[in-house]
Design a protein around this motif. Sequence first.
Motif, PDB file in Angstrom:
ATOM      1  N   LYS A 299     -18.653 -17.843 -45.301  1.00  0.00           N
ATOM      2  CA  LYS A 299     -17.308 -17.371 -44.829  1.00  0.00           C
ATOM      3  C   LYS A 299     -18.165 -17.306 -43.405  1.00  0.00           C
ATOM      4  CE  LYS A 299     -16.657 -13.665 -48.464  1.00  0.00           C
ATOM      5  NZ  LYS A 299     -17.642 -14.011 -49.234  1.00  0.00           N
ATOM      6  N   PRO A 300     -18.394 -17.945 -42.687  1.00  0.00           N
ATOM      7  CA  PRO A 300     -17.509 -18.820 -41.473  1.00  0.00           C
ATOM      8  C   PRO A 300     -17.417 -18.298 -40.406  1.00  0.00           C
ATOM      9  CG  PRO A 300     -17.361 -20.819 -42.027  1.00  0.00           C
ATOM     10  CD  PRO A 300     -17.986 -19.744 -43.584  1.00  0.00           C
ATOM     11  N   ASP A 301     -17.295 -17.720 -38.806  1.00  0.00           N
ATOM     12  CA  ASP A 301     -16.088 -17.545 -38.078  1.00  0.00           C
ATOM     13  C   ASP A 301     -15.603 -19.303 -37.201  1.00  0.00           C
ATOM     14  OD1 ASP A 301     -16.281 -14.766 -38.089  1.00  0.00           O
ATOM     15  OD2 ASP A 301     -18.982 -15.295 -37.717  1.00  0.00           O
ATOM     16  N   VAL A 302     -16.749 -20.289 -37.231  1.00  0.00           N
ATOM     17  CA  VAL A 302     -16.095 -21.191 -36.785  1.00  0.00           C
ATOM     18  C   VAL A 302     -16.937 -22.436 -37.479  1.00  0.00           C
ATOM     19  CG1 VAL A 302     -18.104 -20.906 -34.876  1.00  0.00           C
ATOM     20  CG2 VAL A 302     -15.599 -21.837 -34.619  1.00  0.00           C
ATOM     21  N   VAL A 303     -16.075 -22.723 -37.335  1.00  0.00           N
ATOM     22  CA  VAL A 303     -17.231 -24.768 -37.980  1.00  0.00           C
ATOM     23  C   VAL A 303     -16.704 -25.552 -36.190  1.00  0.00           C
ATOM     24  CG1 VAL A 303     -16.404 -27.029 -39.378  1.00  0.00           C
ATOM     25  CG2 VAL A 303     -16.321 -25.022 -39.871  1.00  0.00           C
ATOM     26  N   PHE A 304     -18.130 -25.978 -36.324  1.00  0.00           N
ATOM     27  CA  PHE A 304     -18.276 -27.539 -34.851  1.00  0.00           C
ATOM     28  C   PHE A 304     -18.437 -28.347 -35.975  1.00  0.00           C
ATOM     29  CE2 PHE A 304     -20.562 -29.757 -32.242  1.00  0.00           C
ATOM     30  CZ  PHE A 304     -19.656 -29.687 -31.683  1.00  0.00           C
ATOM     31  N   SER A 305     -17.786 -29.394 -35.870  1.00  0.00           N
ATOM     32  CA  SER A 305     -18.147 -30.944 -36.125  1.00  0.00           C
ATOM     33  C   SER A 305     -18.157 -32.122 -35.350  1.00  0.00           C
ATOM     34  CB  SER A 305     -16.611 -31.234 -36.802  1.00  0.00           C
ATOM     35  OG  SER A 305     -16.350 -32.761 -37.379  1.00  0.00           O
ATOM     36  N   LYS A 306     -19.338 -32.776 -35.381  1.00  0.00           N
ATOM     37  CA  LYS A 306     -20.027 -33.965 -35.168  1.00  0.00           C
ATOM     38  C   LYS A 306     -18.781 -35.504 -35.542  1.00  0.00           C
ATOM     39  CE  LYS A 306     -20.641 -35.590 -31.390  1.00  0.00           C
ATOM     40  NZ  LYS A 306     -19.811 -36.612 -31.086  1.00  0.00           N
ATOM     41  N   GLY A 307     -18.475 -35.218 -36.199  1.00  0.00           N
ATOM     42  CA  GLY A 307     -18.373 -36.479 -36.916  1.00  0.00           C
ATOM     43  C   GLY A 307     -18.893 -36.828 -37.976  1.00  0.00           C
ATOM     44  N   GLY A 308     -18.669 -38.236 -38.312  1.00  0.00           N
ATOM     45  CA  GLY A 308     -18.705 -38.899 -39.255  1.00  0.00           C
ATOM     46  C   GLY A 308     -18.330 -38.638 -40.507  1.00  0.00           C
TER      47      GLY A 308
ATOM     48  N   ILE B 197     -13.984 -30.017 -32.627  1.00  0.00           N
ATOM     49  CA  ILE B 197     -14.291 -31.462 -33.373  1.00  0.00           C
ATOM     50  C   ILE B 197     -15.308 -31.873 -31.983  1.00  0.00           C
ATOM     51  CG2 ILE B 197     -14.100 -33.508 -33.549  1.00  0.00           C
ATOM     52  CD1 ILE B 197     -12.107 -32.151 -35.578  1.00  0.00           C
ATOM     53  N   HIS B 198     -16.160 -32.716 -31.850  1.00  0.00           N
ATOM     54  CA  HIS B 198     -16.286 -33.210 -31.100  1.00  0.00           C
ATOM     55  C   HIS B 198     -16.287 -34.554 -30.485  1.00  0.00           C
ATOM     56  CE1 HIS B 198     -18.970 -35.369 -27.812  1.00  0.00           C
ATOM     57  NE2 HIS B 198     -19.369 -33.806 -26.900  1.00  0.00           N
ATOM     58  N   GLU B 199     -15.218 -35.483 -30.571  1.00  0.00           N
ATOM     59  CA  GLU B 199     -15.477 -36.563 -30.087  1.00  0.00           C
ATOM     60  C   GLU B 199     -15.847 -37.618 -29.273  1.00  0.00           C
ATOM     61  OE1 GLU B 199     -14.877 -40.096 -30.927  1.00  0.00           O
ATOM     62  OE2 GLU B 199     -13.288 -38.966 -32.428  1.00  0.00           O
ATOM     63  N   SER B 200     -17.057 -37.984 -29.501  1.00  0.00           N
ATOM     64  CA  SER B 200     -17.684 -39.002 -28.462  1.00  0.00           C
ATOM     65  C   SER B 200     -17.073 -40.201 -28.039  1.00  0.00           C
ATOM     66  CB  SER B 200     -18.690 -39.214 -29.295  1.00  0.00           C
ATOM     67  OG  SER B 200     -19.971 -38.249 -29.541  1.00  0.00           O
ATOM     68  N   ASP B 201     -16.445 -40.636 -28.453  1.00  0.00           N
ATOM     69  CA  ASP B 201     -15.794 -42.635 -28.332  1.00  0.00           C
ATOM     70  C   ASP B 201     -14.768 -42.334 -27.219  1.00  0.00           C
ATOM     71  OD1 ASP B 201     -18.381 -44.081 -29.294  1.00  0.00           O
ATOM     72  OD2 ASP B 201     -17.390 -43.897 -31.300  1.00  0.00           O
ATOM     73  N   MET B 202     -14.151 -43.005 -27.147  1.00  0.00           N
ATOM     74  CA  MET B 202     -13.020 -43.257 -26.266  1.00  0.00           C
ATOM     75  C   MET B 202     -12.115 -43.224 -26.651  1.00  0.00           C
ATOM     76  SD  MET B 202     -11.235 -45.514 -22.618  1.00  0.00           S
ATOM     77  CE  MET B 202     -13.564 -45.724 -22.614  1.00  0.00           C
ATOM     78  N   THR B 203     -11.959 -43.938 -28.168  1.00  0.00           N
ATOM     79  CA  THR B 203     -10.526 -43.412 -29.054  1.00  0.00           C
ATOM     80  C   THR B 203     -11.598 -43.580 -30.298  1.00  0.00           C
ATOM     81  OG1 THR B 203     -11.517 -46.256 -30.250  1.00  0.00           O
ATOM     82  CG2 THR B 203      -9.452 -45.514 -28.074  1.00  0.00           C
ATOM     83  N   PRO B 204     -10.922 -42.375 -31.145  1.00  0.00           N
ATOM     84  CA  PRO B 204     -11.734 -41.577 -32.235  1.00  0.00           C
ATOM     85  C   PRO B 204     -11.749 -42.714 -33.625  1.00  0.00           C
ATOM     86  CG  PRO B 204      -9.384 -40.373 -31.619  1.00  0.00           C
ATOM     87  CD  PRO B 204      -9.913 -41.716 -30.572  1.00  0.00           C
ATOM     88  N   GLY B 205     -12.916 -41.991 -34.464  1.00  0.00           N
ATOM     89  CA  GLY B 205     -12.955 -42.897 -35.074  1.00  0.00           C
ATOM     90  C   GLY B 205     -12.773 -42.407 -36.803  1.00  0.00           C
TER      91      GLY B 205
ATOM     92  N   ALA C 106     -12.702 -41.456 -39.398  1.00  0.00           N
ATOM     93  CA  ALA C 106     -13.338 -40.061 -39.907  1.00  0.00           C
ATOM     94  C   ALA C 106     -12.247 -38.697 -39.000  1.00  0.00           C
ATOM     95  CB  ALA C 106     -14.388 -39.807 -40.417  1.00  0.00           C
ATOM     96  N   ASN C 107     -12.584 -38.643 -37.759  1.00  0.00           N
ATOM     97  CA  ASN C 107     -12.032 -38.000 -36.706  1.00  0.00           C
ATOM     98  C   ASN C 107     -10.687 -37.770 -36.528  1.00  0.00           C
ATOM     99  OD1 ASN C 107     -13.704 -36.226 -36.356  1.00  0.00           O
ATOM    100  ND2 ASN C 107     -14.618 -37.148 -34.252  1.00  0.00           N
ATOM    101  N   LYS C 108      -9.468 -38.860 -37.082  1.00  0.00           N
ATOM    102  CA  LYS C 108      -8.521 -39.184 -37.007  1.00  0.00           C
ATOM    103  C   LYS C 108      -8.017 -38.873 -37.838  1.00  0.00           C
ATOM    104  CE  LYS C 108      -7.552 -43.728 -34.550  1.00  0.00           C
ATOM    105  NZ  LYS C 108      -6.744 -45.462 -34.790  1.00  0.00           N
TER     106      LYS C 108
END
Length: 354
Positions: A91-100, A119-127, A129-131
């Motif tokens: 029952k989280p109030d929020v989810v933080f995703s770094k990718g993969g 969601i944190h997208e590190s690269d200039m264009t999304p990978g 999984a993040n897409k």
Amino acid sequence: MKKIVMTGGGTAGHVTPNIALIPKLKEMGYDISYIGTYDGIEKKLIEDIGIPYYGISSGKLRRYFDLENFTDPFKVLKGLFQAKKLMKKLKPDVVFSKGGFVTVPVVLAAAARKIPVVIHESDMTPGLANKIALPRASRICCNFPETQALFSDRATVTGTPIRAELFSGDADAAFTYCKFTEKKPTILVIGGSTGAKIINETVWTILDDLLKSYNVIHICGKGNTKPELDGKSGYAQFEYVKKELADMFALADIAISRAGANAICELLALKKPNILIPLSKAASRGDQILNAKSFKKSGYSVVIEEEELTGEKLLKSVDKVIADKDKYINTMNGSDGSDSIKMITDMIDELASK
């Protein structure tokens, strides 16, 4: 107490920014849980800092033909089922995703339960999984203005959270740990958590030449060290380092690195002049090439394309960066020094409070 589920895995770069956020989230009173793969690098890294860890099934999403493309969708579906059960349980109030790849079922499960997702997208264009995951994101954090432009008002340039301990390294401790005996400029070669075979081999071809003028710390990746080089004066090789990395950064005058977004953001934050050797398009989607070009354009890095990498070119580049070290440091000092951890945790808290 507010609850957060963090997710990210596959490489250290998908985990260490999460680890950087955890002390601040604890200080803010969050109950933190982590969802990753059954046995990926993230499992040990997260369990070592005492965060409850839940492993789920994860399939890789590939752009090329592989027989596992026929079985991995079932792994993803299994992971989605498991993630939904965990969302109901935690029952989280929020989810933080770094990718993969492991984050896809977690983000989909959260969105299905109307749980806000950052969601944190590190690269200039999304990978890839993040897409898949980004359309479900409430907010998007990124490193480059070019990425922000893709997502309008949902995206904010926050930079990458950097672990606080990286800023408190002890150069003398690294000198002792590496068993160096002569004070020389130090090169840190770091190819990422899995190492970089072509970088390793190129460094070894010029190692004797490098050692005439420099000490070399070489993080080779698991199973990639050369036993015959153990004990070589001025050379220290490791498969992987954890707590000693901060000391090694403190000792290093320059770094030779791949151009993963998290790695280069750490180099910028630590003001380490560097030579970037991005993964080629033959081995990746080209994100590292874009990252490296951006850093070269900003005056932070020398870039050598993998296809053009030779021992001679690497040796000349090392000499050049060492000679111009102060110029690179001054340029890096002029970069935007945003407090990524505060920006991201404020964003998380705003969504969790709703």
